[in-house]
Design a protein around this motif. Structure first.
Motif, mmCIF file in Angstrom:
data_model
loop_
_atom_site.group_PDB
_atom_site.id
_atom_site.type_symbol
_atom_site.label_atom_id
_atom_site.label_comp_id
_atom_site.label_asym_id
_atom_site.label_seq_id
_atom_site.Cartn_x
_atom_site.Cartn_y
_atom_site.Cartn_z
ATOM 1 N N GLU A 241 0.836 -1.114 -0.252
ATOM 2 C CA GLU A 241 -0.113 0.504 0.070
ATOM 3 C C GLU A 241 0.665 1.264 -0.169
ATOM 4 O OE1 GLU A 241 -3.632 2.033 2.780
ATOM 5 O OE2 GLU A 241 -1.735 0.459 3.768
ATOM 6 N N HIS A 242 0.743 2.365 -0.915
ATOM 7 C CA HIS A 242 1.394 3.519 -0.920
ATOM 8 C C HIS A 242 0.584 4.523 -0.280
ATOM 9 C CE1 HIS A 242 4.462 1.540 -3.572
ATOM 10 N NE2 HIS A 242 3.791 0.946 -4.274
ATOM 11 N N VAL A 243 1.383 5.227 0.212
ATOM 12 C CA VAL A 243 -0.324 5.760 1.431
ATOM 13 C C VAL A 243 1.014 7.212 1.738
ATOM 14 C CG1 VAL A 243 -0.960 4.365 2.152
ATOM 15 C CG2 VAL A 243 0.529 4.602 3.745
ATOM 16 N N ARG A 244 0.358 7.602 2.322
ATOM 17 C CA ARG A 244 1.037 9.816 2.775
ATOM 18 C C ARG A 244 1.050 9.234 4.937
ATOM 19 N NH1 ARG A 244 3.466 13.074 -0.272
ATOM 20 N NH2 ARG A 244 3.092 12.754 -2.358
ATOM 21 N N LYS A 245 0.553 8.099 5.309
ATOM 22 C CA LYS A 245 0.779 8.389 6.525
ATOM 23 C C LYS A 245 1.716 7.275 7.139
ATOM 24 C CE LYS A 245 -2.867 4.098 5.995
ATOM 25 N NZ LYS A 245 -4.002 4.156 6.362
ATOM 26 N N VAL A 246 2.483 7.141 8.723
ATOM 27 C CA VAL A 246 3.190 5.997 8.845
ATOM 28 C C VAL A 246 2.255 4.816 9.800
ATOM 29 C CG1 VAL A 246 5.128 8.218 9.070
ATOM 30 C CG2 VAL A 246 3.660 7.938 11.240
ATOM 31 N N ASN A 247 1.636 4.811 9.285
ATOM 32 C CA ASN A 247 1.141 3.273 10.580
ATOM 33 C C ASN A 247 -0.399 2.736 9.247
ATOM 34 O OD1 ASN A 247 1.817 3.690 13.492
ATOM 35 N ND2 ASN A 247 0.211 5.067 13.220
ATOM 36 N N PRO A 248 0.223 1.097 9.920
ATOM 37 C CA PRO A 248 -0.093 0.467 8.894
ATOM 38 C C PRO A 248 -2.108 0.763 9.031
ATOM 39 C CG PRO A 248 1.098 -1.087 9.842
ATOM 40 C CD PRO A 248 1.113 0.542 10.655
ATOM 41 N N ASP A 249 -3.431 -0.041 8.106
ATOM 42 C CA ASP A 249 -4.517 -0.603 8.319
ATOM 43 C C ASP A 249 -4.849 -0.698 9.457
ATOM 44 O OD1 ASP A 249 -6.972 -0.868 8.756
ATOM 45 O OD2 ASP A 249 -7.315 0.076 6.721
ATOM 46 N N TYR A 250 -5.008 -0.566 11.071
ATOM 47 C CA TYR A 250 -5.113 -1.760 11.556
ATOM 48 C C TYR A 250 -6.376 -2.775 11.449
ATOM 49 C CZ TYR A 250 -5.242 -3.537 17.182
ATOM 50 O OH TYR A 250 -5.113 -4.261 17.648
ATOM 51 N N GLN A 251 -7.075 -2.107 10.617
ATOM 52 C CA GLN A 251 -8.655 -2.956 10.403
ATOM 53 C C GLN A 251 -8.419 -4.322 10.010
ATOM 54 O OE1 GLN A 251 -11.009 -2.967 12.280
ATOM 55 N NE2 GLN A 251 -11.322 -0.805 13.549
ATOM 56 N N ARG A 252 -7.883 -3.514 8.793
ATOM 57 C CA ARG A 252 -7.512 -4.289 8.035
ATOM 58 C C ARG A 252 -5.780 -5.528 7.949
ATOM 59 N NH1 ARG A 252 -3.758 -2.728 1.842
ATOM 60 N NH2 ARG A 252 -3.947 -5.039 0.755
ATOM 61 N N LEU A 253 -5.238 -5.617 9.367
ATOM 62 C CA LEU A 253 -5.049 -6.343 10.215
ATOM 63 C C LEU A 253 -4.775 -7.004 10.880
ATOM 64 C CD1 LEU A 253 -1.688 -3.931 11.094
ATOM 65 C CD2 LEU A 253 -1.837 -5.808 9.211
ATOM 66 N N LEU A 254 -6.748 -7.027 10.913
ATOM 67 C CA LEU A 254 -7.175 -7.395 11.780
ATOM 68 C C LEU A 254 -8.145 -8.422 11.384
ATOM 69 C CD1 LEU A 254 -9.150 -5.273 14.665
ATOM 70 C CD2 LEU A 254 -7.167 -6.602 14.967
ATOM 71 N N LEU A 255 -8.037 -8.505 10.184
ATOM 72 C CA LEU A 255 -9.132 -9.377 9.462
ATOM 73 C C LEU A 255 -8.465 -10.772 9.125
ATOM 74 C CD1 LEU A 255 -10.871 -6.649 7.222
ATOM 75 C CD2 LEU A 255 -11.740 -7.914 8.907
ATOM 76 N N LEU A 256 -6.973 -10.528 8.577
ATOM 77 C CA LEU A 256 -5.739 -11.285 8.590
ATOM 78 C C LEU A 256 -5.346 -12.070 10.034
ATOM 79 C CD1 LEU A 256 -3.580 -8.832 6.688
ATOM 80 C CD2 LEU A 256 -4.761 -10.328 5.886
ATOM 81 N N LYS A 257 -5.642 -11.927 11.339
ATOM 82 C CA LYS A 257 -5.074 -12.760 12.375
ATOM 83 C C LYS A 257 -5.712 -14.104 12.395
ATOM 84 C CE LYS A 257 -8.822 -10.691 15.654
ATOM 85 N NZ LYS A 257 -9.444 -10.467 16.925
#
Length: 257
Positions: A241-257
């Protein structure tokens, strides 16, 4: 009481509070009936638990601070202490009992409590990286730990039991400018109140922390050198993901757990 007796009395009082070197007596001596808080931490595999950092304050034993005009003013005295958790039980749960009313000649009162942990050195992902602690801070009064340690703004909690369960993912940050790679646990952007890890407590007697460590779901962040601006976040599985922020999408990570 004559002047000599008054002088002796004052000298004795000062000695009791500050000792012979004019520093406050930092000895804790919880009185009978003191309030306590029990901290329970369930240590997941791959995580190392650090000693708890405690900050006590005293209205009796003041400290002097200077403002921008170099004028002195008194603030409550401080007493910082480290305490190790007890040995783990069969479920790898560790406990620590902390006095809220610290007592002693300065009548120390628990102000802040910081619980820190990190990815263990024997986890293969650690190799070649600088590992950063993850912390929870619990405030019992004002004048707490001034540095939030990335925990976010304090949110109020009133009740005898605070139970915390957070999903954490290993996050690698690659700095090409500093030629350094750091590794820490990511449990949501703590600038968002719902993922803050700092609490202002009232009447709390039990704190239970049970982090869930998803060791195989690693995410990485580095500068987007191809585009020349922004960041590249690589999620578990290789999606970028190419973004202008310094943190991942936490909700996206939660869907992968």
């Amino acid at each position: 009481m004559n002047s000599l007796s008054k002088t002796a009395f004052i000298a004795c009082a000062v000695t009791l509070l500050f000792g012979c070197d004019n520093r406050p007596d930092k000895t804790l001596s919880p009185p009978e009936g003191a309030k306590w808080v029990d901290v329970i931490f369930r240590v997941p595999e791959g995580i190392t638990l650090q000693p708890v950092e405690l900050l006590y304050r005293s209205a009796q034993c003041k400290s002097v601070r200077y403002n921008s005009s170099n004028e002195p003013h008194d603030i409550p005295g401080y007493n910082d202490i480290e305490r190790a958790f007890g040995v783990p039980d069969d479920d790898n749960v560790r406990r620590l009992r902390v006095a809220v009313n610290g007592g002693g000649s300065c009548q120390w009162q628990l102000n802040s409590l910081k619980v820190s942990f990190r990815i263990a050195d024997d986890v293969p992902l650690v190799k070649g990286k600088e590992v950063i602690d993850t912390s929870y801070i619990f405030d019992f009064g004002d004048y707490g730990l001034s540095d939030g340690y990335g925990t976010g703004q304090a949110r109020a909690f009133s009740g005898d039991r605070l139970e915390l369960e957070t999903d954490f993912f290993p996050m690698t940050y690659i700095s090409h400018m500093l030629n350094k790679t750091t590794l820490k646990l990511f449990g949501g952007d703590t600038d968002c109140a719902k993922w803050s890890r700092r609490y202002q407590l009232k009447n709390t007697e039990f704190i239970t922390i049970a982090p869930m460590f998803h060791a195989q779901k690693s995410v990485s962040i580095e500068a987007d050198r191809k585009r020349g601006s922004g960041m590249v976040i690589t999620y578990p599985g290789g999606d970028e993901e190419h973004v202008r922020k310094v943190n991942p999408d936490y909700q996206r990570l939660l869907l992968l757990k």
